[in-house]
Design an enzyme around this catalytic site. Structure first.
Site, mmCIF file in Angstrom:
data_model
loop_
_atom_site.group_PDB
_atom_site.id
_atom_site.type_symbol
_atom_site.label_atom_id
_atom_site.label_comp_id
_atom_site.label_asym_id
_atom_site.label_seq_id
_atom_site.Cartn_x
_atom_site.Cartn_y
_atom_site.Cartn_z
ATOM 1 N N ASP A 136 44.526 34.125 47.444
ATOM 2 C CA ASP A 136 43.537 33.268 48.101
ATOM 3 C C ASP A 136 44.180 31.888 48.168
ATOM 4 O OD1 ASP A 136 41.425 31.845 49.092
ATOM 5 O OD2 ASP A 136 39.927 32.837 47.844
ATOM 6 N N ILE A 138 43.342 28.962 49.429
ATOM 7 C CA ILE A 138 42.426 27.952 48.880
ATOM 8 C C ILE A 138 41.114 28.637 48.576
ATOM 9 C CG2 ILE A 138 41.086 25.864 49.249
ATOM 10 C CD1 ILE A 138 43.237 24.694 50.798
ATOM 11 N N ASP A 139 40.890 28.859 47.290
ATOM 12 C CA ASP A 139 39.625 29.405 46.836
ATOM 13 C C ASP A 139 38.739 28.195 46.550
ATOM 14 O OD1 ASP A 139 37.687 31.028 45.833
ATOM 15 O OD2 ASP A 139 38.692 31.436 43.941
ATOM 16 N N ASP A 283 39.321 36.876 45.414
ATOM 17 C CA ASP A 283 38.436 35.911 44.755
ATOM 18 C C ASP A 283 38.340 36.131 43.246
ATOM 19 O OD1 ASP A 283 37.631 34.321 46.904
ATOM 20 O OD2 ASP A 283 36.096 35.758 47.518
#
Length: 341
Positions: A136, A138-139, A283
């Protein structure tokens, strides 16, 4: 300054070379994100709903991680959140130029073609057998836009098990109790080898351990800042069932897993907001590995382990419960009592 990582720390690891490459990639991606975020602050009059800075950082981080991993491990595919279709579209020329410029601040020699191809590598479908990375880039996009918490989250999955997780958290305080120590950490874990944390840009390495709290009433729990990500009214009822009186610790992204792994909180609830919502593997993979290796426990709301061998999503799981381990059974019981079958 230049972020270096002491490979001696990783040599004895079962996944030594993958760990060195993953840490390098996440740290370089974090630099792109920070650069974009600093420019965002400087010119901070964003129209409401303008997601372009986070989009640039998202694509840039995926390009960097994907390119560096493919250089070291060309045979290991990647499940990434993004693909480059929007950048290849003529309407995306302006966005593409920004992404290319952002990536070149960190990897100056990459061509536009290499950057787009690296982004497009993230299309692997996963499944129960074989080895792949999942990213991810940019989580926590809303956290990023608010100048708050976000994470670059990278994990290695082997035959459905997460065996390596790295979280780069550029805005997370190095020490929650002492703001003077500055911001920015990278945390990582290799299955069976414990979890570690280091300030971004420093070589000091510390082990990560969950809290020893066994009485839920003494615990702090964390949840999403965004109410759309988790059912907060149910969370509040579960907290009161457990006798928790402390205010919830609200932060974005997989930084919540790290908060539990390092003892800032003992419980993280991500309760389904809709019956049909299925979580994405990127995520949770890195955070799950780090919490488990720090001594904690991660299951879904039914108490089942998260199954990362079902493709790009956690098809067999509903919601996520993260605890220090000691509190897992009482928290599960409270969740099930509140949510019903």
């Amino acid at each position: 300054g230049c972020m270096s990582f002491d490979p001696a720390v990783a040599v004895s690891s079962h996944h030594g070379p993958e760990l060195v490459a993953a840490l390098d990639a996440v740290k370089k991606a974090a630099r792109v994100c920070e650069a974009v975020q600093h420019r965002l602050v400087a010119g901070s009059t964003l129209e409401k709903g303008d997601k372009s800075p986070v989009t640039v950082a998202d694509f840039g981080a995926q390009a960097i991680v994907s390119h560096l991993l493919s250089r070291s491990f060309p045979h290991i595919p990647l499940i990434g959140e993004e693909d480059a279709a929007a950048l290849r579209d003529p309407a995306g020329a302006d966005l593409k130029a920004k992404v290319v410029a952002a990536v070149r601040e960190v990897l100056p020699d990459l061509s536009e073609t290499e950057i787009l191809d690296a982004i497009d590598r993230g299309t692997h479908e996963g499944g129960p057998s074989g080895t792949f990375f999942t990213l991810d880039p940019i989580d926590g996009t809303k956290g990023f836009l608010r100048q708050q918490q976000y994470a670059v989250a990278l994990a290695l999955v082997v035959d459905g098990q997460v065996t390596l997780g790295v979280l780069g958290c550029p805005n997370l305080p190095v020490d929650d109790a002492d703001p003077a120590k500055g911001r920015g950490v990278v945390a990582w874990a290799v299955r069976g080898e414990g979890a570690r944390v280091s300030p971004l840009g420093a070589t000091a390495v510390d082990p990560l351990f969950v809290t020893e709290i066994a009485d839920a009433a003494q615990a702090r729990f964390c949840e999403s800042v965004e109410s759309g990500h988790s059912d907060q009214s149910t969370s509040a009822k579960i907290a009161s069932r457990l006798g928790i009186t402390a205010e919830p610790y609200r932060i974005d992204s997989q930084c919540k897993y790290l908060a539990v792994a390092r003892g800032d909180a003992s419980i993280y609830l991500r309760l389904p907001t809709r019956a049909d919502y299925v979580e994405k593997i990127w995520d949770h993979a890195a955070g799950q590995c780090i919490v488990v290796e720090a001594g904690g426990r991660v299951t879904d709301v039914e108490g089942k382990d998260l199954d990362f061998g079902q493709g790009r999503r956690l098809e067999r799981n509903r919601g996520v419960i993260v605890t220090n381990g000691k509190l897992h059974e009482p928290v599960l019981a409270a969740v099930q009592a509140e949510m019903g079958p």
